[in-house]
Design an enzyme around this catalytic site. Structure first.
Site, PDB file in Angstrom:
ATOM      1  CG  ASP A   8     -85.908 106.685  87.756  1.00 10.37           C
ATOM      2  OD1 ASP A   8     -85.630 106.223  88.883  1.00 10.37           O
ATOM      3  OD2 ASP A   8     -86.981 106.442  87.163  1.00 10.37           O
ATOM      4  CB  CYS A  63     -81.739 103.337  90.921  1.00  8.96           C
ATOM      5  SG  CYS A  63     -80.887 101.892  90.265  1.00  8.96           S
ATOM      6  CB  CYS A  69     -86.424 101.695 101.328  1.00 11.54           C
ATOM      7  SG  CYS A  69     -87.391 101.558  99.817  1.00 11.54           S
ATOM      8  CB  ALA A 115     -86.559 109.028  90.324  1.00 11.41           C
ATOM      9  N   PRO A 116     -86.683 109.775  93.479  1.00  9.38           N
ATOM     10  CG  PRO A 116     -88.037 110.579  95.212  1.00  9.38           C
ATOM     11  CD  PRO A 116     -87.299 109.368  94.773  1.00  9.38           C
TER      12      PRO A 116
END
Length: 449
Positions: free
Chosen positions: A283, A259, A382, A261-262
């Site tokens: 992504d 996963c 996050c 990106a960015p």
């Protein structure tokens, strides 16, 4: 740009965030570029937009005491009042009369005389009477939610998970400024050289203990630095540097970033590998794949192979046991990055967390067979929510008896993190109040031989 036009820009950004659930950082950047806003005005625009967002629930609590019950305001009028009240309460350098005048002028240009009169009346009442005390709120949980502008359901959820004091510290940290951090491109410049050159340019910087490539910027807009323009620096939160640091990388490895990106973490991985080896970065969205390619090109990295793929379908692309290392930086609620994207706390609901936890578990289950025996998999998010972090890891391990937590992970963490309050049997939970970072979860799994 005149002050009136500048505040109109602020209002427009705030309306778009509320209406279209847009991201504050992207909308601010677009507005600055499209209107060619001066550096001085950029600072004010950013401060007022972020501040209004950060304190939205608190500001609305104050305002309801000055607006007749049952009075239905147009959305933009409520946002204009909120934005003006933020300046009156939190910004000392702008006189109240100037704030009220600007708000009334905007109300006239966007609405009519009646709206302008209402805006004037509400703000002058605030100026005359002052805002009500939050001490009048009896419930500790409700008061904390309003004072720090977090939805009450979220505060209750965090209290259940971590207790009142940790939740209180986290909520207050989410309303404060966090210094920007960057990562140097070590194949082009070392950290000591970067510190010297940035210091000569007038920046105040210091090394991060999270990564040997990390720098914390205490003063100066790093986007204007020569090093950034030359592609020698990448903006990245210190916590986000940990996944590449903890993957135990070496040159010539074959790595999967499921996963990606960015592109901040995958370019860090390529740098750690000395730009030698093979990385496959995916992504879901084609648009975001372009961002990864752009970032890799800026940094002069050519070992990253990109593709627009659903991480839950990668077994159709790669053979089992074909990667030495896997990173799953999973899509998550983002509740750890509220300081930088305050609108996140208003756009999420509890059901989003349940749905995301299912997706995270599906991704881990899909990529697990792709790792070689004795290979390492880093799982990160996050967010600060246990359901997306510890619980996902626990369920994954229950479903995959060929995987274990790599006990060496805890020993190999940066020294200051080894005794962190966020250490558990399942990994490391970083909270925003401790290390000037985002809230972030990280663990490392090993596939048994």
């Amino acid at each position: 740009m005149s002050k009136h036009n500048l505040r109109d820009s602020m209002l427009e950004i705030l309306i778009r965030i509320e209406k279209d659930t847009g991201y504050s950082n992207l909308l601010i950047d677009q507005e600055i570029k499209s209107r060619d806003i001066s550096p001085k005005d950029q600072g004010l625009l950013t401060e007022i937009v972020y501040g209004t967002l950060q304190h939205k629930i608190r500001l609305d609590y104050y305002l309801k005491h000055f607006i007749n019950k049952g009075k239905k305001l147009d959305q933009w009028v409520g946002i204009l009042l909120r934005m003006s009240l933020y300046q009156m309460i939190f910004l000392d350098r702008i006189p109240d009369h100037a704030i009220i005048h600007e708000a009334v002028e905007i109300a006239k240009s966007r609405g009519h005389k009646g709206i302008a009169s209402l805006v004037n009346g509400v703000l002058r009442s605030v100026q005359r009477k002052g805002v009500p005390s939050l001490d009048l709120i009896e419930s500790d949980t409700e008061r904390l939610a309003i004072e720090t502008s977090h939805p009450e359901w979220l505060v209750r959820r965090w209290i259940r998970a971590y207790g009142y004091e940790t939740t209180k510290d986290m909520c207050f940290a989410n309303t404060t400024y966090k210094p920007l951090s960057v990562r140097v491109q070590p194949l082009r410049i070392n950290r000591e050289e970067a510190i010297q050159l940035l210091t000569e340019e007038g920046y105040q910087v210091r090394p991060s203990f999270f990564s040997g490539q990390g720098l914390i910027i205490d003063k100066g807009n790093i986007l204007n630095s020569k090093l950034f323009k030359q592609g020698l620096l990448t903006i990245q939160d210190q916590s986000s540097m940990l996944p590449a640091e903890m993957l135990k990388l070496s040159s010539e490895m074959r790595v999967l970033d499921a996963c990606s990106a960015p592109g901040g973490k995958v370019t860090h991985i390529a740098e750690k590998m000395g730009n030698r080896g093979e990385i496959h970065a995916y992504d879901l969205h084609k648009k975001k794949i372009k961002l990864i390619k752009q970032k890799a090109n800026q940094l002069g990295l050519n070992i990253i192979h990109t593709g627009a793929k659903d991480a839950r379908k990668l077994q159709a692309v790669h053979q089992q046991k074909s990667f030495d290392r896997i990173l799953v930086d999973a899509p998550c609620s983002g509740l750890g990055v509220i300081r930088g994207k305050p609108e996140i706390k208003y756009h999420k609901e509890e059901k989003d967390i349940h749905r995301l936890a299912e997706i995270q578990l599906d991704i881990l289950g899909e990529v697990a067979p792709l790792l070689k025996q004795n290979g390492l998999l880093v799982y990160s998010t996050c967010t600060v929510d246990k359901e997306e972090n510890e619980e996902v890891v626990r369920q994954f391990l229950n479903n995959h008896n060929d995987y274990i937590i790599d006990v060496n992970f805890f020993e190999e963490l940066p020294s200051m993190l080894k005794t962190s309050v966020g250490i558990s049997d399942y990994g490391l939970q970083l909270f925003p109040q401790f290390f000037e970072t985002d809230g972030f979860f990280l663990t490392r799994l090993k596939r048994k031989s």
